[in-house]
Design an enzyme around this catalytic site. Sequence first.
Site, short mmCIF file in Angstrom:
data_model
loop_
_atom_site.label_atom_id
_atom_site.label_comp_id
_atom_site.label_asym_id
_atom_site.label_seq_id
_atom_site.Cartn_x
_atom_site.Cartn_y
_atom_site.Cartn_z
N ARG A 14 -15.59 -22.39 -8.97
CA ARG A 14 -15.85 -22.93 -10.31
C ARG A 14 -16.13 -21.85 -11.34
O ARG A 14 -16.14 -22.12 -12.54
CB ARG A 14 -17.03 -23.91 -10.24
CG ARG A 14 -16.66 -25.27 -9.65
CD ARG A 14 -17.86 -26.17 -9.54
NE ARG A 14 -18.75 -25.79 -8.44
CZ ARG A 14 -19.93 -26.33 -8.20
NH1 ARG A 14 -20.39 -27.31 -8.99
NH2 ARG A 14 -20.66 -25.94 -7.19
N ASN A 389 -14.06 23.62 -24.20
CA ASN A 389 -14.48 23.77 -22.80
C ASN A 389 -13.37 23.53 -21.78
O ASN A 389 -13.61 23.67 -20.58
CB ASN A 389 -15.64 22.82 -22.51
CG ASN A 389 -15.25 21.36 -22.71
OD1 ASN A 389 -14.44 21.05 -23.59
ND2 ASN A 389 -15.83 20.47 -21.94
N TYR A 390 -12.16 23.19 -22.22
CA TYR A 390 -11.11 22.79 -21.27
C TYR A 390 -9.81 23.52 -21.59
O TYR A 390 -9.33 23.47 -22.73
CB TYR A 390 -10.92 21.27 -21.36
CG TYR A 390 -9.95 20.69 -20.36
CD1 TYR A 390 -10.05 20.97 -19.01
CD2 TYR A 390 -8.95 19.82 -20.78
CE1 TYR A 390 -9.17 20.42 -18.10
CE2 TYR A 390 -8.06 19.25 -19.88
CZ TYR A 390 -8.17 19.56 -18.53
OH TYR A 390 -7.30 19.01 -17.63
N ARG A 443 -11.33 35.48 -37.97
CA ARG A 443 -10.39 34.74 -38.79
C ARG A 443 -9.57 35.74 -39.59
O ARG A 443 -9.99 36.88 -39.82
CB ARG A 443 -11.13 33.79 -39.74
CG ARG A 443 -12.02 34.50 -40.74
CD ARG A 443 -12.90 33.53 -41.51
NE ARG A 443 -13.70 34.23 -42.53
CZ ARG A 443 -14.93 33.93 -42.84
NH1 ARG A 443 -15.55 32.94 -42.23
NH2 ARG A 443 -15.56 34.59 -43.79
#
Length: 460
Positions: A14, A389-390, A443
């Site tokens: 049910r 981080n990857y 930069r």
Amino acid sequence: MFVSIILAAGEGSRMKSNIPKCAHKVCGKALINHVVDSAVNAGVEKNIVVLGHKADIVEAEIKLKDKVSIVNQPVDEGAPYGTGYAVKQGEDEFSDLDTVVVLCGDTPLIRSNTIKELMKFHQENDYDITVLTSEFEDPTGYGRILRDDTDKVIGIVEQKDANEEQKSIKEVNSGIYCFKGNVLKDILGKLDNNNAQGEYYITDGVGIVNGMNGKVGGYKITDNGEIQGINSKVQLAEAESVMRNRINNELMLKGAIIIDPQTTYIAEDVEIGRDTIIYPGVVLEGETIIGENCKIGQNSMIVNSNISDCVEIMNSTIVDSSVDENSKIGPYAYLRPKSNIGKDVKIGDFVEIKNAKIGNNTKASHHAYIGDAEVGNNVNIGCGTVFVNYDGSKKEKVIVGDNVFIGCNSNLVSPVKINSHSYIAAGSTITTEVKENSLAIARARQVDKEDWVIKKGIRK
């Protein structure tokens, strides 16, 4: 010894669900865990859970595995089934001298104190069986309790078998019982399935014991909500509402301030300190602990996390993390698992942190990603900063010392170390170690080409 047999083998058709009934959740906890926890808190020393339909899913939900023994009911098309058949699966798990309480895995609102008082009532009166009962103004659908002039329980009659006089009885059977171990074993050996459904019913034990001149008692509770089972998602929502009110009321009585309990969703295992204010729409799940004098702003979600005293959290999500004293989180911050935030820290809007330790008095006020990092004390993390981080195959760590200033739109490419008291110029991409007391600029030098637009014919 006190032993429970918890019936959780049913399909729950049910419910109209692919999830077995006892794995559905109320206030963030599976139905089966509510019942197991109540039994354990009542002093039951051994809990036998009878599983059947999709047993692996229900078993995976059980948290107190050291307190539980699993037995599996055969899932065969021709099996007789019924409550008596389910209880029989646990027959080898208790002794003649045990006191056995039979519980339903789909009644999450049963209180531990009710189970404790049921067992006490059963033992003090030396009953062979004690039935837990309650009264309903409209008892339709429940089995009625039949008593004699001495108040002894002489039978249980199901709705479909009751005559008009019996249908007027308001005291009903909860499906929860207490037995002497030896009596239950005797009953299980005498049950038959000579009924329309061809099933074995534990309720027949009342007639069997009375036929042997045994003692059958009925322990009646006033709160009939405790025995209401879950057979549909409508009833699941009703139980959620009852449990939520119960939890919120208890927390407020202990000193928490909940602005609008009707729109606040707090799991049973959550702890909240005195004078902490919980605003509307807050969701607190798992084993979350919140200290005193905190403010948890509207629509925040905190899961399995520790929040120390005097912390403010606004419209933010925190999962499997910790926040130390006097820190401010949000609005719209996201602390992913293994984020450890120090004291007096500011984590502002649209800052995401993952698997990172943030030191005291550090600020990341807006729009930054800090992943797989150790950040020291008194660090300023400028808007748009990304801890890169990857590299596409593995994740590395960024280490930032104390008193570092990181300018806006900087990229810190791991693995890299930024030593203490150093500055990162805005817009820099840092790929090598920055020495202490240094300014790092990574930069290209600005070059202006005069009249370039006109020479290109872009603008005349």
